[in-house]
Write a protein that holds these residues in place. Structure first.
Motif, PDB file in Angstrom:
ATOM      1  N   ARG A 143       5.945  -9.824   0.775  1.00  0.00           N
ATOM      2  CA  ARG A 143       4.624 -10.318   0.417  1.00  0.00           C
ATOM      3  C   ARG A 143       3.684 -10.342   1.614  1.00  0.00           C
ATOM      4  O   ARG A 143       4.112 -10.326   2.773  1.00  0.00           O
ATOM      5  CB  ARG A 143       4.741 -11.733  -0.169  1.00  0.00           C
ATOM      6  CG  ARG A 143       5.714 -11.858  -1.325  1.00  0.00           C
ATOM      7  CD  ARG A 143       5.268 -11.047  -2.537  1.00  0.00           C
ATOM      8  NE  ARG A 143       6.231 -11.092  -3.617  1.00  0.00           N
ATOM      9  CZ  ARG A 143       6.248 -12.041  -4.558  1.00  0.00           C
ATOM     10  NH1 ARG A 143       5.365 -13.025  -4.535  1.00  0.00           N
ATOM     11  NH2 ARG A 143       7.155 -12.003  -5.524  1.00  0.00           N
ATOM     12  N   VAL A 144       2.394 -10.396   1.308  1.00  0.00           N
ATOM     13  CA  VAL A 144       1.365 -10.535   2.344  1.00  0.00           C
ATOM     14  C   VAL A 144       0.957 -12.001   2.445  1.00  0.00           C
ATOM     15  O   VAL A 144       1.222 -12.799   1.550  1.00  0.00           O
ATOM     16  CB  VAL A 144       0.132  -9.667   2.016  1.00  0.00           C
ATOM     17  CG1 VAL A 144       0.503  -8.195   1.948  1.00  0.00           C
ATOM     18  CG2 VAL A 144      -0.512 -10.125   0.703  1.00  0.00           C
ATOM     19  N   LEU A 150      -5.005 -11.020  -3.037  1.00  0.00           N
ATOM     20  CA  LEU A 150      -3.813 -10.178  -3.127  1.00  0.00           C
ATOM     21  C   LEU A 150      -2.554 -11.036  -3.178  1.00  0.00           C
ATOM     22  O   LEU A 150      -1.601 -10.702  -3.890  1.00  0.00           O
ATOM     23  CB  LEU A 150      -3.753  -9.207  -1.939  1.00  0.00           C
ATOM     24  CG  LEU A 150      -2.553  -8.251  -1.917  1.00  0.00           C
ATOM     25  CD1 LEU A 150      -2.450  -7.459  -3.214  1.00  0.00           C
ATOM     26  CD2 LEU A 150      -2.658  -7.299  -0.718  1.00  0.00           C
ATOM     27  N   GLN A 154       0.096 -10.678  -6.215  1.00  0.00           N
ATOM     28  CA  GLN A 154       1.529 -10.446  -6.039  1.00  0.00           C
ATOM     29  C   GLN A 154       2.350 -11.548  -6.692  1.00  0.00           C
ATOM     30  O   GLN A 154       3.370 -11.273  -7.348  1.00  0.00           O
ATOM     31  CB  GLN A 154       1.861 -10.344  -4.547  1.00  0.00           C
ATOM     32  CG  GLN A 154       1.311  -9.098  -3.877  1.00  0.00           C
ATOM     33  CD  GLN A 154       1.636  -9.045  -2.396  1.00  0.00           C
ATOM     34  OE1 GLN A 154       1.917 -10.069  -1.763  1.00  0.00           O
ATOM     35  NE2 GLN A 154       1.604  -7.845  -1.825  1.00  0.00           N
ATOM     36  N   GLU A 240      -0.195  -3.163  -4.436  1.00  0.00           N
ATOM     37  CA  GLU A 240      -1.100  -3.299  -3.292  1.00  0.00           C
ATOM     38  C   GLU A 240      -2.040  -2.097  -3.203  1.00  0.00           C
ATOM     39  O   GLU A 240      -3.231  -2.254  -2.896  1.00  0.00           O
ATOM     40  CB  GLU A 240      -0.307  -3.444  -1.996  1.00  0.00           C
ATOM     41  CG  GLU A 240      -1.188  -3.697  -0.783  1.00  0.00           C
ATOM     42  CD  GLU A 240      -0.408  -4.057   0.461  1.00  0.00           C
ATOM     43  OE1 GLU A 240      -1.037  -4.174   1.530  1.00  0.00           O
ATOM     44  OE2 GLU A 240       0.824  -4.228   0.373  1.00  0.00           O
ATOM     45  N   GLU A 241      -1.513  -0.902  -3.488  1.00  0.00           N
ATOM     46  CA  GLU A 241      -2.365   0.288  -3.460  1.00  0.00           C
ATOM     47  C   GLU A 241      -3.452   0.197  -4.534  1.00  0.00           C
ATOM     48  O   GLU A 241      -4.609   0.538  -4.295  1.00  0.00           O
ATOM     49  CB  GLU A 241      -1.525   1.544  -3.671  1.00  0.00           C
ATOM     50  CG  GLU A 241      -2.331   2.827  -3.586  1.00  0.00           C
ATOM     51  CD  GLU A 241      -1.465   4.066  -3.648  1.00  0.00           C
ATOM     52  OE1 GLU A 241      -2.027   5.174  -3.670  1.00  0.00           O
ATOM     53  OE2 GLU A 241      -0.232   3.917  -3.678  1.00  0.00           O
ATOM     54  N   GLN A 244      -6.150  -2.055  -3.328  1.00  0.00           N
ATOM     55  CA  GLN A 244      -7.020  -1.412  -2.342  1.00  0.00           C
ATOM     56  C   GLN A 244      -7.952  -0.401  -3.004  1.00  0.00           C
ATOM     57  O   GLN A 244      -9.122  -0.274  -2.610  1.00  0.00           O
ATOM     58  CB  GLN A 244      -6.168  -0.721  -1.266  1.00  0.00           C
ATOM     59  CG  GLN A 244      -5.287  -1.652  -0.455  1.00  0.00           C
ATOM     60  CD  GLN A 244      -6.068  -2.677   0.355  1.00  0.00           C
ATOM     61  OE1 GLN A 244      -7.268  -2.503   0.597  1.00  0.00           O
ATOM     62  NE2 GLN A 244      -5.411  -3.744   0.773  1.00  0.00           N
TER      63      GLN A 244
END
Length: 289
Positions: A143-144, A150, A154, A240-241, A244
């Motif tokens: 994870r971020v 985001l 997630q 995630e892509e 973005q």
């Protein structure tokens, strides 16, 4: 000695569709991406040299015939598969080729070639560990910490899949924002390795292929178990892509091509696993009247 013969000519394509998961093995060629989208160029296309595709059953399994030629692997071994359903799916790939043979779209054929030739000389245990190692860097477990939008995305999309896997296999998986990745308990690894060991070598080739496409053991398990569709598994692997792209925009052709290609590979791998895991004889309809 041949015991049965099945000829395909336009029929049988519905066998490539699996319920719930939408597991379709082949796709149309679609638009080609710009050169920067991939680090390789497609292999040279060979002109189609056959008219008819048929299946024959021999002592070692089911074989594919292109007119009167027997299909062989890159290492010149007789192309023989363990189930009739898999043979039908592969034969449909060959029958679907038009004026040229686009081998880079024939993912089932490629997986069969890999299983037959075993170019990397891997045994069953090595295939299991090749798939299981992705637990340490599993997409849905890494994870971020920011941005918060985001982080929330997630959590909302990936946590339910992890929760399903933990309940399904009676293990603890969890997630982490550490650069070192998640800390997977030893028991979790043992349970999942034991589960993988229940598959035969051919099916494991397909599982390892899907895991390498999605970069996730958890998503692969959800897909193989029909908890996720191909579309869901692919979108979750690219979360995630997608975030973005939504923020910064899409690269013309490139992102769309990559998405469709990933779907095709993932679908073929999942279908391959199912066709190699089941007693999959094709039921032929008897003539009426």
């Amino acid at each position: 000695m041949w015991r049965s013969c099945l000829r395909l000519r336009g029929g049988g394509r519905h066998l490539l569709n699996c319920p719930r998961g939408g597991l379709t093995a082949s796709r149309g060629p679609g638009p080609k991406p710009p050169a920067h989208a991939r680090a390789y160029a497609p292999p040279a296309e060979r002109k189609r040299f056959y008219q008819n595709v048929s299946i024959t059953q021999g002592e070692a399994g089911f074989e594919i015939n292109l007119d009167h030629r027997k299909l062989r692997t890159p290492q010149a071994k007789l192309f023989t598969v363990p189930s009739e359903a898999l043979a039908v799916a592969v034969a449909t790939e060959w029958d679907s080729q038009q004026d040229t043979i686009k081998t880079y779209t024939m993912h089932l054929t490629t997986l069969c070639n890999t299983s037959l030739d075993n170019p990397t000389q891997r045994d069953k245990d090595q295939l299991i560990w090749a798939a299981a190692k992705f637990l340490d860097t599993d997409t849905v477990c890494c994870r971020v910490e920011e941005p918060e939008t985001l982080v929330e995305l997630q959590r909302n999309e990936w946590d339910p899949v992890i929760g399903w896997a933990e309940r399904r296999y009676g293990v603890k998986i969890g997630s982490s924002t550490s650069i070192m990745g998640p800390s997977i308990p030893a028991r979790t690894r043992e349970v999942l390795v034991s589960h993988l060991a229940s598959y035969n070598t051919w099916a494991l080739q397909g599982i390892e292929f899907v895991v390498s496409q999605l970069k996730s053991m958890v998503l692969t398990l959800g897909l193989i178990d029909l908890h996720l569709t191909v579309e869901q598994a692919v979108l979750l692997s690219r979360l995630e892509e997608a975030f973005q792209i939504q923020k910064w925009g899409n690269v013309e052709w490139a992102h769309d091509y990559e998405l469709q290609d990933l779907r095709a590979r993932t679908a073929a791998g999942a279908l391959f696993v199912h066709l190699c895991s089941e007693s999959s004889a094709v039921k032929h309809k008897l003539p009426q009247g």
